[in-house]
Design an enzyme around this catalytic site. Structure first.
Site, PDB file in Angstrom:
ATOM      1  N   GLY A  79       9.404  -6.282  13.477  1.00 26.83           N
ATOM      2  CA  GLY A  79       9.389  -5.065  12.677  1.00 26.83           C
ATOM      3  C   GLY A  79       8.727  -4.064  13.492  1.00 26.83           C
ATOM      4  O   GLY A  79       8.012  -4.410  14.554  1.00 26.83           O
ATOM      5  N   CYS A 106       9.266 -12.055  17.122  1.00 35.76           N
ATOM      6  CA  CYS A 106       8.553 -10.960  17.685  1.00 35.76           C
ATOM      7  C   CYS A 106       7.691 -10.411  16.562  1.00 35.76           C
ATOM      8  O   CYS A 106       6.180 -11.075  16.597  1.00 35.76           O
ATOM      9  CB  CYS A 106       9.595  -9.770  17.534  1.00 35.76           C
ATOM     10  SG  CYS A 106       9.092  -8.179  18.535  1.00 35.76           S
ATOM     11  N   TYR A 107       7.383  -9.493  15.868  1.00 38.58           N
ATOM     12  CA  TYR A 107       6.241  -9.322  14.941  1.00 38.58           C
ATOM     13  C   TYR A 107       6.017 -10.314  13.978  1.00 38.58           C
ATOM     14  O   TYR A 107       4.946 -10.484  13.583  1.00 38.58           O
ATOM     15  CB  TYR A 107       6.654  -8.002  14.185  1.00 38.58           C
ATOM     16  CG  TYR A 107       5.581  -7.430  13.021  1.00 38.58           C
ATOM     17  CD1 TYR A 107       4.728  -6.568  13.147  1.00 38.58           C
ATOM     18  CD2 TYR A 107       5.731  -8.142  11.709  1.00 38.58           C
ATOM     19  CE1 TYR A 107       3.371  -6.263  12.277  1.00 38.58           C
ATOM     20  CE2 TYR A 107       4.755  -7.612  10.564  1.00 38.58           C
ATOM     21  CZ  TYR A 107       3.653  -6.829  11.037  1.00 38.58           C
ATOM     22  OH  TYR A 107       2.601  -6.572  10.044  1.00 38.58           O
ATOM     23  N   HIS A 194      13.904 -11.871  21.171  1.00 41.53           N
ATOM     24  CA  HIS A 194      14.636 -11.825  19.881  1.00 41.53           C
ATOM     25  C   HIS A 194      15.947 -12.866  20.238  1.00 41.53           C
ATOM     26  O   HIS A 194      16.988 -12.384  20.951  1.00 41.53           O
ATOM     27  CB  HIS A 194      15.168 -10.357  19.736  1.00 41.53           C
ATOM     28  CG  HIS A 194      14.257  -9.662  19.214  1.00 41.53           C
ATOM     29  ND1 HIS A 194      14.046  -9.079  17.939  1.00 41.53           N
ATOM     30  CD2 HIS A 194      13.177  -8.765  19.878  1.00 41.53           C
ATOM     31  CE1 HIS A 194      13.167  -8.340  17.761  1.00 41.53           C
ATOM     32  NE2 HIS A 194      12.579  -8.121  18.808  1.00 41.53           N
ATOM     33  N   GLU A 196      18.296 -13.500  18.077  1.00 46.83           N
ATOM     34  CA  GLU A 196      19.395 -13.026  17.161  1.00 46.83           C
ATOM     35  C   GLU A 196      20.171 -12.019  17.975  1.00 46.83           C
ATOM     36  O   GLU A 196      21.443 -11.866  17.730  1.00 46.83           O
ATOM     37  CB  GLU A 196      18.948 -12.468  15.992  1.00 46.83           C
ATOM     38  CG  GLU A 196      18.367 -11.061  16.101  1.00 46.83           C
ATOM     39  CD  GLU A 196      16.691 -10.851  16.316  1.00 46.83           C
ATOM     40  OE1 GLU A 196      16.355 -11.924  17.088  1.00 46.83           O
ATOM     41  OE2 GLU A 196      15.981  -9.845  16.261  1.00 46.83           O
ATOM     42  N   SER A 248      40.356   2.614  -0.503  1.00 41.17           N
ATOM     43  CA  SER A 248      40.502   3.633   0.724  1.00 41.17           C
ATOM     44  C   SER A 248      41.712   3.040   1.563  1.00 41.17           C
ATOM     45  O   SER A 248      42.247   3.845   2.184  1.00 41.17           O
ATOM     46  CB  SER A 248      39.513   3.766   1.540  1.00 41.17           C
ATOM     47  OG  SER A 248      39.124   2.451   2.318  1.00 41.17           O
ATOM     48  N   GLY A 249      42.023   1.712   1.381  1.00 38.24           N
ATOM     49  CA  GLY A 249      42.993   1.052   2.140  1.00 38.24           C
ATOM     50  C   GLY A 249      42.365   0.490   3.222  1.00 38.24           C
ATOM     51  O   GLY A 249      43.030  -0.129   4.293  1.00 38.24           O
ATOM     52  N   GLY A 250      41.171   0.914   3.638  1.00 38.33           N
ATOM     53  CA  GLY A 250      40.523   0.286   4.815  1.00 38.33           C
ATOM     54  C   GLY A 250      39.912  -1.248   4.498  1.00 38.33           C
ATOM     55  O   GLY A 250      40.178  -1.824   3.252  1.00 38.33           O
ATOM     56  N   VAL A 251      39.618  -2.035   5.325  1.00 34.14           N
ATOM     57  CA  VAL A 251      39.261  -3.291   5.228  1.00 34.14           C
ATOM     58  C   VAL A 251      38.184  -3.655   4.134  1.00 34.14           C
ATOM     59  O   VAL A 251      38.484  -4.513   3.023  1.00 34.14           O
ATOM     60  CB  VAL A 251      38.530  -4.377   6.457  1.00 34.14           C
ATOM     61  CG1 VAL A 251      38.508  -5.785   6.534  1.00 34.14           C
ATOM     62  CG2 VAL A 251      39.563  -3.875   7.675  1.00 34.14           C
ATOM     63  N   ASP A 252      37.149  -3.099   4.262  1.00 33.08           N
ATOM     64  CA  ASP A 252      36.056  -3.507   3.118  1.00 33.08           C
ATOM     65  C   ASP A 252      36.473  -3.133   1.304  1.00 33.08           C
ATOM     66  O   ASP A 252      36.297  -3.837   0.660  1.00 33.08           O
ATOM     67  CB  ASP A 252      34.854  -2.201   3.395  1.00 33.08           C
ATOM     68  CG  ASP A 252      34.391  -2.155   4.868  1.00 33.08           C
ATOM     69  OD1 ASP A 252      34.932  -3.138   5.552  1.00 33.08           O
ATOM     70  OD2 ASP A 252      34.031  -1.346   5.192  1.00 33.08           O
ATOM     71  N   SER A 253      37.090  -2.013   1.153  1.00 36.15           N
ATOM     72  CA  SER A 253      37.532  -1.712   0.021  1.00 36.15           C
ATOM     73  C   SER A 253      38.722  -2.920  -0.316  1.00 36.15           C
ATOM     74  O   SER A 253      38.727  -2.962  -1.494  1.00 36.15           O
ATOM     75  CB  SER A 253      37.741  -0.104  -0.202  1.00 36.15           C
ATOM     76  OG  SER A 253      39.009   0.095   0.374  1.00 36.15           O
ATOM     77  N   SER A 254      39.380  -3.049   0.552  1.00 34.79           N
ATOM     78  CA  SER A 254      40.760  -3.666   0.292  1.00 34.79           C
ATOM     79  C   SER A 254      40.028  -5.223   0.056  1.00 34.79           C
ATOM     80  O   SER A 254      40.555  -5.934  -0.780  1.00 34.79           O
ATOM     81  CB  SER A 254      41.828  -3.768   1.194  1.00 34.79           C
ATOM     82  OG  SER A 254      42.074  -2.638   1.667  1.00 34.79           O
ATOM     83  N   LYS A 398      31.035  -6.708   9.222  1.00 29.70           N
ATOM     84  CA  LYS A 398      32.441  -6.347   9.312  1.00 29.70           C
ATOM     85  C   LYS A 398      33.045  -7.689   9.699  1.00 29.70           C
ATOM     86  O   LYS A 398      34.349  -8.039   8.711  1.00 29.70           O
ATOM     87  CB  LYS A 398      32.777  -5.407  10.200  1.00 29.70           C
ATOM     88  CG  LYS A 398      34.154  -4.801  10.240  1.00 29.70           C
ATOM     89  CD  LYS A 398      34.186  -4.019   8.905  1.00 29.70           C
ATOM     90  CE  LYS A 398      35.063  -2.791   9.099  1.00 29.70           C
ATOM     91  NZ  LYS A 398      34.784  -1.834   8.151  1.00 29.70           N
TER      92      LYS A 398
END
Ligand code: XMP
Length: 542
Positions: A79, A106-107, A194, A196, A248-254, A398
């Site tokens: 943080g 870290c923090y 870190h 990650e 939208s036809g993109g990956v996320d909304s599909s 994603k």
């Protein structure tokens, strides 16, 4: 990461972790106390990659809440604050009463160590970037990690002194004597670096050691579990009501459409807005895919004239986004009103918001992430529409969404589609957006993607697109001088779109693309290749 604290991170401890948790993961969850690091979701995702369910919780979440949820371990994130600052976020003082292993990063390490009697001070020598790490104790946390390795640091403070009889230093760097520590009486580990980020090559090994050797987690969580628990949660929340989704036809909304379709079937109506800013053949593709393969209620609204009217004379990128966002809301609202007349009980709006959208818009528990770009799909819409929001992908990156798409049985071509921004080609026609400029860009973009697919590079790249620059260059064609526009090609490799590198497309492929664009697209006489990484550039040009 230490920098002046920018936000009040205190949250009430009435946070309901149980409500956030899929029932199947109780007793096996590793919550992450979110102290405001830009990378906090990256930790959650690294934990999920190991088959252990992880979720972000407020930094001051009460130990009772964690107990009730049944945690197998706890992680304290990095943080921007300093633990000695007034109002700095702190974990519940009873954290170690939980009795499960805690890993501070870290923090988070500084906060945990402070709670256990250590002193944290500004470091004499701050460490940012890659450092050499010497591992002094290669057991539990560092099992399998070489004695000398590299790690990625980003801190201005560090643990200065700690009760030696209670702590062991597990690793050091040339300037950080407590780069990793272990407490003897309570199951606490701290790492100043870190694990990650990919720049810490053995970071994932370290997290695995923490999860499986130290916490004894079972590691049985899968994306199919995520799907089932989200379906249950959606059903429980929606009941008999109706949901609308902007497709939208993109990956996320599909992927979201497929998830909601599975969860609530005909209680979902998808709205596809043709804003006149789409790529060539996009509207037809969406109609074909969703009407053909899914039994979905899909409304296609042609509002291209409205959008292009709004954009007339506008060159500022954020102003473009704002206007597109407003028009989108207007069209959406109009359509939603029509759908409400049919269904009467449209109460929910589903959005395919992903974690990078959330973080880049400055949301998150600690609210400290900088507002880098105004993503029009985050914020604003639900308040103005009066809908409740459903965002099942909000905690995912994603590539996790793609995994979910595969689990949902979406076709490969849909799951692996490169992302396309909500404001569409408006942010790729630099300067004023006109029908002529859009037409030119569409031609160039189609050729580019055609060649990328032919060269078998589509799956190897994260995003490839053409950008039309608002400048003219001199050229020569035949015997004549030309004065025409320049197309830039953007091709990037990226895991999560928060960072990206330019793709090393072979020269001969670039040569073919350039030749074809210059020969086939009237009005373009020059093609450039963008060799900027993100950061400091962004993936889109606007
Ligand atoms: P940047 O340009 O911020 O892009 O590096 C990261 C990813 O986000 C997409 N992007 C957007 N998506 N609305 C969206 O829905 C937007 O305004 C927007 N701007 C960028 C971009 O295409 C890339 O995948």
């Amino acid at each position: 990461m230490n920098a002046p604290a920018t936000a009040d991170t205190a949250r009430d401890s009435g946070f309901d972790l149980l409500a956030e948790l899929p029932p199947a993961v109780r007793g096996q969850v590793v919550p992450i106390l979110d102290f405001g690091s830009q990378y906090v979701q990256l930790i959650a995702r690294r934990v999920r990659e190991q088959g252990v369910y992880s979720v972000l919780v407020p930094p001051d979440v009460s130990v009772d809440v964690l107990k009730e949820a049944g945690c197998v371990g706890v992680i304290l994130s990095g943080g921007p604050s300093s633990v000695y600052d007034e109002g700095a976020p702190k974990p519940d003082a009873r954290l170690f009463d939980l009795g499960v292993p805690v890993l501070g990063i870290c923090y988070g390490m500084q906060a945990g160590c402070e709670l256990l009697g250590a002193e944290v001070k500004p470091a004499q020598s701050r460490e940012y970037g890659r450092v050499n790490l010497k591992v002094d104790d290669g057991s539990d946390l560092f099992r399998g990690v070489p004695g000398s390795t590299t790690a990625w640091m980003s801190h201005g403070d560090q643990v200065n002194t700690l009760p030696r009889e209670e702590f062991t230093a597990l690793a050091t760097t040339p300037t950080c004597p407590f780069a990793a520590v272990k407490h003897h009486k309570v199951p606490f580990y701290g790492v100043q670096f870190h694990p990650e980020v990919t720049h810490t090559p053995h970071g994932q090994d370290l997290l695995a050691n923490f999860l499986f050797d130290v916490c004894k987690a079972k590691g049985q969580w899968t994306m199919a579990d995520f799907m089932m628990s989200e379906i249950d949660a959606i059903r429980a929340r929606v009941g008999e009501k109706h949901v609308i989704l902007g497709l939208s036809g993109g990956v996320d909304s599909s992927v979201l459409a497929a998830l909601l379709n599975k969860a609530i079937g005909k209680q979902l109506t998808c709205i596809f807005v043709d804003n006149g800013l789409l790529r060539k053949g996009e509207r037809e593709l969406v109609e074909h895919t969703f009407r053909g393969h899914f039994d979905l209620d899909l409304r296609v609204i042609d509002a291209s004239k409205d959008f292009l009217g709004d954009l007339s004379g506008i060159v500022d990128p954020q102003e473009k986004r704002t206007r597109i966002g407003h028009r989108f809301i207007e069209v959406f609202k109009r359509t939603a009103d029509d759908i409400a007349k049919e269904h009467g009980d449209v109460e929910f709006l589903a959005q395919g918001t992903l974690y990078p959208d959330v973080i880049e818009s400055g949301h998150g528990y600690a609210g400290t992430a900088a507002n880098i770009k105004l993503h029009h799909n985050v914020g604003g819409l639900p308040e103005q529409l009066g809908f409740e929001l459903i965002e099942p992908l909000r905690n995912l990156f994603k590539d996790e969404v793609r995994k979910l798409g595969e689990v949902l049985g979406l076709p490969e071509a849909m799951v692996w589609r490169h992302p396309f921004p909500g404001p569409g080609l408006a942010v790729r026609v630099l300067g004023e957006v006109t029908p002529d400029q859009l037409a030119l860009l569409r031609e160039a973009d189609e050729i580019l993607l055609d060649e990328i697919v032919s060269a078998n590079l589509y799956r190897k790249t994260a995003q490839v697109f053409a950008v039309l620059l608002p400048v003219k260059a001199v050229g020569v064609m035949g015997d004549g001088r030309t004065h025409e526009q320049v197309v830039a090609i953007r091709a990037v490799e990226s895991q999560d779109f928060m960072t990206a590198d330019w793709a090393r497309i072979p020269f001969d492929v670039l040569a073919t693309i350039s030749n074809r664009i210059i020969n086939e697209v009237r009005g373009v006489n020059r093609v450039c290749y963008d060799i900027s990484s993100k950061p400091p550039a962004t993936i889109e040009w606007e």
